[in-house]
Scaffold this active site. Structure first.
Site, mmCIF file in Angstrom:
data_model
loop_
_atom_site.group_PDB
_atom_site.id
_atom_site.type_symbol
_atom_site.label_atom_id
_atom_site.label_comp_id
_atom_site.label_asym_id
_atom_site.label_seq_id
_atom_site.Cartn_x
_atom_site.Cartn_y
_atom_site.Cartn_z
ATOM 1 N N ARG A 17 -8.708 4.483 -8.357
ATOM 2 C CA ARG A 17 -9.219 3.784 -6.968
ATOM 3 C C ARG A 17 -10.013 4.562 -6.240
ATOM 4 N NH1 ARG A 17 -3.611 4.079 -7.153
ATOM 5 N NH2 ARG A 17 -2.418 2.227 -7.885
ATOM 6 N N HIS A 57 0.917 -1.185 0.018
ATOM 7 C CA HIS A 57 -0.007 -0.123 -0.155
ATOM 8 C C HIS A 57 0.694 1.381 0.004
ATOM 9 C CE1 HIS A 57 -2.284 3.201 2.049
ATOM 10 N NE2 HIS A 57 -3.246 2.856 1.308
ATOM 11 N N ASP A 112 -2.265 -7.668 -8.148
ATOM 12 C CA ASP A 112 -3.057 -8.882 -7.649
ATOM 13 C C ASP A 112 -2.699 -10.177 -8.339
ATOM 14 O OD1 ASP A 112 -4.051 -7.923 -5.295
ATOM 15 O OD2 ASP A 112 -5.903 -7.692 -5.775
ATOM 16 N N CYS A 154 -2.673 -2.306 -15.883
ATOM 17 C CA CYS A 154 -2.898 -1.066 -14.733
ATOM 18 C C CYS A 154 -2.209 -1.377 -13.419
ATOM 19 C CB CYS A 154 -4.067 -0.506 -14.568
ATOM 20 S SG CYS A 154 -5.709 -2.057 -13.946
#
Length: 845
Positions: free
Chosen positions: A531, A424, A738, A800
């Site tokens: 986001r 993060h 991910d 992305c």
């Protein structure tokens, strides 16, 4: 010697190439072709040096015989790339007792003794491998000092110093060839990118003394400043010196051009200086590069010993490339190829000055480039308070979460104990252009006592000043000297040339108006990933979001979300207006809801008070929402299907913002992206809901608009089932962060703890979160792209994830037929230059 194919006299037509004899040999040949005063030189090929290392000597006497009788020689390395290094040069080979006496009569006893002494000591250390301390007792200079050096050598080796020039030269060649193959040398050059079998050539050159009667000395000159890239004659000259002595910091070194601070070469020998400038200008034009000229003046006569490309900072590299193109010396395409994409990061951010002393107190992963100094704080609220006082601070956390966003915006840099390149803190730091070091596990973070402890035991507490260098991963004690960012017209022109050439689109990942404006300033082709979850952590929204989580029914949730709708609409309106005319791809809500709930008792008590609930109700709901593995739990499209009110509110906000932003500018065509899809039915359900909201907004507002709906492909199953999913989509955008995490079964936040060990042991060639794994994850990308395009021929393909800003990953995407890549705003110039270079390389080859 004439018949030896591996030893070649450097002439204009000799068969010499970088790949066979090295860059120095090839450069010397070019200088000879320009008819510059280069001393006679013989080049030994890579093969010859390999044979020497194995004990197979060339005709060394034949080499010596190619030079005038009594000439002294030097040997210097010639590797294919100058950055790969090589053994140090050895000067004055061939001098012996007899020649010393001869030279003493012609150039003077002092200079002759200096030549001989230098060779004796260099030979002892570099060839005979003796301890340099053996010459510590040699005092004075001249004949007496020479005799002491010879006696010290003979005492250590129990033999007379070699007198035969061929014997001396053979020993030097053998020593340098074997040094190249030494373990340390091999590891050092491989660390610089050299292949394991990189070859070394050697050049044997007649010495121009630089010492003796009249004006003698050596120096270097270049026509450009290495830091700025601006035209400026720089360099140094030292009388009575050889080689690169002038660069050793000798106080007696003089200026090149006239200078009020002291004597200059221009005043001392104006004719030789004018000739030197002319030669440098000719080299720049004909060798098509800014060159540093190594020269010797021997009794007033100029000799050019070598030319190497000028060392340059990142800003100088850009300015030099653009200047050469402007003058027509190189083409614009070649100028683009001469700038390394990653060096642009140094132009975009403040950096620790290369000359600054570094007191390193910790190391981690260089997660977001740039450097900043500030006082340590341990919470987001403290960072905000520090910013309010106008005091720069460094936010220190074990790891950051979305709740820390406000603190990150307030901080000058971020330092975390845990995390990897796509954690993060790393992702948000890069998006904001905020220096960030993550995974600093060699430091102890004692958060309860608000202190961090360096490996050497030093303790730094809240309020202490440190510097975070996100370009190197280092944490420094105190305030380091900084070098400011350098975005000027030259940089913009280079980026313009790259835009003209690149054949793959570059978008930016941007979540805020500030991010979007940065993307726009860098001429991104739109936003490839917005986001939306970060928008919900604003102070005024977080309580509303928590109230929605505690709502008992869908109607109650809709009622609460009605209060968030105007805020979301304003968020999207701002983004659309900033990116007017460019696509904006908005990812629908992705994170698990538990991230919005406090995990500690104090926070839960505050929440109970804010919502008017019993503490027990809050703790029960928090417990009920706890998941064993929330990153693979109720998040993304799964949340959108089971709690559809959130996506409905976001879709309405997007469409109402579209109408608003299109009133006074080009029509906006928003792209809505569904995250974490793994099944076709998920897309069908969300699409039906979004289409219904679009129809309602059109009817209510009596307005028309279009939009594109697509999927964020970040599960392996979505790649494999792309043929089922693609017919319902306008685009597939691969979320490689991910996707890598799920393909490897690795936590991107925790992998940093052992990843360097894995890479060192060759388990993975690179950190797969840093450089795209083209074998494993890449095969899934290609499968998804191929199956998606087959089912929906016109579908748009992109990535992305953070790999979008990585040059190697861009090459893979381009080859795989992707339409664009999206990356952090501050990586857009890096990605654009990399894309341009790939297009140029494809055109050439």
């Amino acid at each position: 010697m004439q018949n030896d194919p591996h030893t070649t006299l450097v002439t204009p037509t000799a068969p010499i190439a970088n790949t066979t004899h090295g860059g120095r040999a090839k450069c010397l040949q070019r200088l000879v072709r320009l008819d510059l005063p280069v001393p006679r030189t013989i080049a030994l090929s890579f093969d010859a040096v390999q044979q020497i290392a194995r004990g197979q000597m060339p005709d060394v006497q034949g080499v010596v015989d190619q030079f005038p009788k009594g000439a002294l020689l030097c040997v210097r390395p010639s590797s294919q790339d100058p950055d790969w290094g090589g053994p140090g040069a050895v000067l004055n080979i061939g001098i012996n007792d007899a020649l010393f006496e001869s030279y003493a009569g012609t150039i003077g006893e002092g200079p002759a003794a200096a030549l001989y002494s230098r060779f004796v000591q260099s030979y002892a250390v570099n060839v005979a491998r003796l301890d340099p301390d053996m010459f510590d007792d040699v005092n004075g200079d001249g004949r007496a000092a020479l005799m002491e050096s010879l006696r010290a050598y003979e005492a250590e080796t129990e033999e007379r110093f070699p007198q035969d020039p061929a014997t001396q030269l053979a020993a030097v060649l053998r020593s340098m060839a074997r040094a190249w193959n030494g373990t340390s040398a091999r590891l050092l050059r491989q660390a610089k990118g050299a292949p394991a079998d990189a070859g070394l050539g050697l050049v044997v050159q007649e010495m121009a003394f630089g010492v003796g009667q009249g004006q003698c000395g050596s120096g270097v000159l270049q026509l450009v400043d290495s830091d700025t890239g601006l035209p400026q004659i720089t360099g140094r000259y030292l009388s009575q010196s050889q080689g690169r002595d002038a660069l050793e910091g000798d106080a007696a070194a003089m200026y090149l051009t006239r200078d009020p601070r002291g004597p200059s070469l221009e005043e001392l020998v104006p004719e030789a200086f004018a000739e030197l400038k002319d030669h440098a200008a000719l080299m720049r034009k004909r060798l098509r590069a800014e060159m540093q000229v190594e020269f010797v003046i021997d009794q007033g006569k100029l000799h050019i010993l070598d030319g190497v490309k000028v060392a340059r900072s990142s800003r100088a590299a850009v300015r030099i490339a653009v200047a050469l193109a402007d003058e027509g010396i190189i083409s614009r395409e070649e100028a683009l190829m001469r700038v390394q994409p990653r060096t642009l990061s140094e132009l975009l951010h403040r950096q620790v000055d290369p000359s600054a002393k570094r007191d390193v107190i910790g190391r981690g992963i260089a997660a977001s480039p740039g450097a900043a100094t500030g006082r340590i704080v341990f919470s987001a609220s403290d960072a905000q308070a520090s910013a309010a006082r106008g005091e720069p601070c460094i936010l220190v956390r074990r790891e950051t979460s979305p709740e820390d966003i406000r603190g990150m915006h307030a901080a000058a840099a971020v330092l975390t104990e845990r995390g990897g390149i796509t954690s993060h803190a790393a992702v948000i730091g890069r998006g904001m252009g905020l220096p960030c070091v993550v995974g600093a596990s060699n430091m102890r973070f004692v958060v309860t006592q608000r202190q961090i402890i360096a490996p050497d035991g030093r303790v730094f507490v809240e309020g202490d000043q440190v510097t975070v260098d996100g370009s190197t991963g280092q944490v420094l004690a105190g305030a380091a000297k900084m070098q400011e960012a350098a975005l000027d017209d030259t940089f913009n022109r280079l980026m313009g040339w790259a835009e003209d050439v690149a054949d793959i689109g570059i978008r930016a990942n941007a979540d805020t108006p500030t991010d979007a404006q940065t993307a726009r300033n860098f001429n991104a082709h739109g936003i490839g990933l917005c986001r939306t979850e970060h928008m919900f952590f604003e102070p005024g929204r977080l309580t509303v979001m928590r109230e929605m989580i505690f709502a008992e029914s869908g109607e109650d949730r809709r009622a609460v979300l009605e209060r968030l709708l105007p805020m979301q609409r304003e968020d999207f309106t701002q983004l659309f207006r900033i990116m007017q005319g460019q696509p904006v791809c908005i990812r629908l809500f992705d994170p698990p809801l538990h991230e919005f709930l406090p995990s500690d008792k104090a926070g839960q008590r505050e929440l109970a008070e804010a919502l008017g609930l019993q503490m027990s109700d809050v703790t029960r709901r928090v417990a009920a929402m706890t998941e064993y593995n929330p990153m693979l739990g109720l998040r993304g499209v799964r949340l959108g299907v089971t709690v559809p009110e959130i996506y409905e509110m976001q879709a309405r906000a997007i469409f109402e913002a579209t109408i608003e932003a299109s009133r006074d500018g080009e029509p906006v065509v928003p792209e809505i992206m569904i995250p974490l899809v793994s099944a076709r039915r998920e897309v069908e359900l969300v699409k039906a809901s979004v289409d219904a909201v679009a129809a309602a907004v059109r009817s209510e507002r009596d307005a028309s608009f279009t939009y594109r709906l697509g999927v964020m492909v970040e599960t392996p199953r979505a790649c494999l089932r792309a043929a089922d999913i693609a017919p319902h989509c306008a685009f597939l955008s691969f979320g490689t962060n991910d996707l890598t995490q799920m393909t490897y079964g690795l936590s991107r936040d925790d992998a940093g703890r052992f990843m360097s060990n894995y890479v060192q042991q060759g388990v993975y060639p690179e950190d797969p979160f840093h450089v795209l794994d083209t074998d494993g994850v890449g095969e899934l990308l290609q499968l998804g792209a191929e199956r998606g395009r087959k089912a929906q021929p016109g579908i748009t393909l992109s990535i992305c994830g953070e790999h979008g800003g990585n040059p190697e990953s861009i090459a893979f995407c381009r080859e795989s037929g992707f339409d664009y890549v999206s990356c952090s705003p501050f990586r857009v110039p890096v990605a654009r230059l990399a894309a341009a270079q790939l297009a140029i390389a494809h055109k050439i080859g």
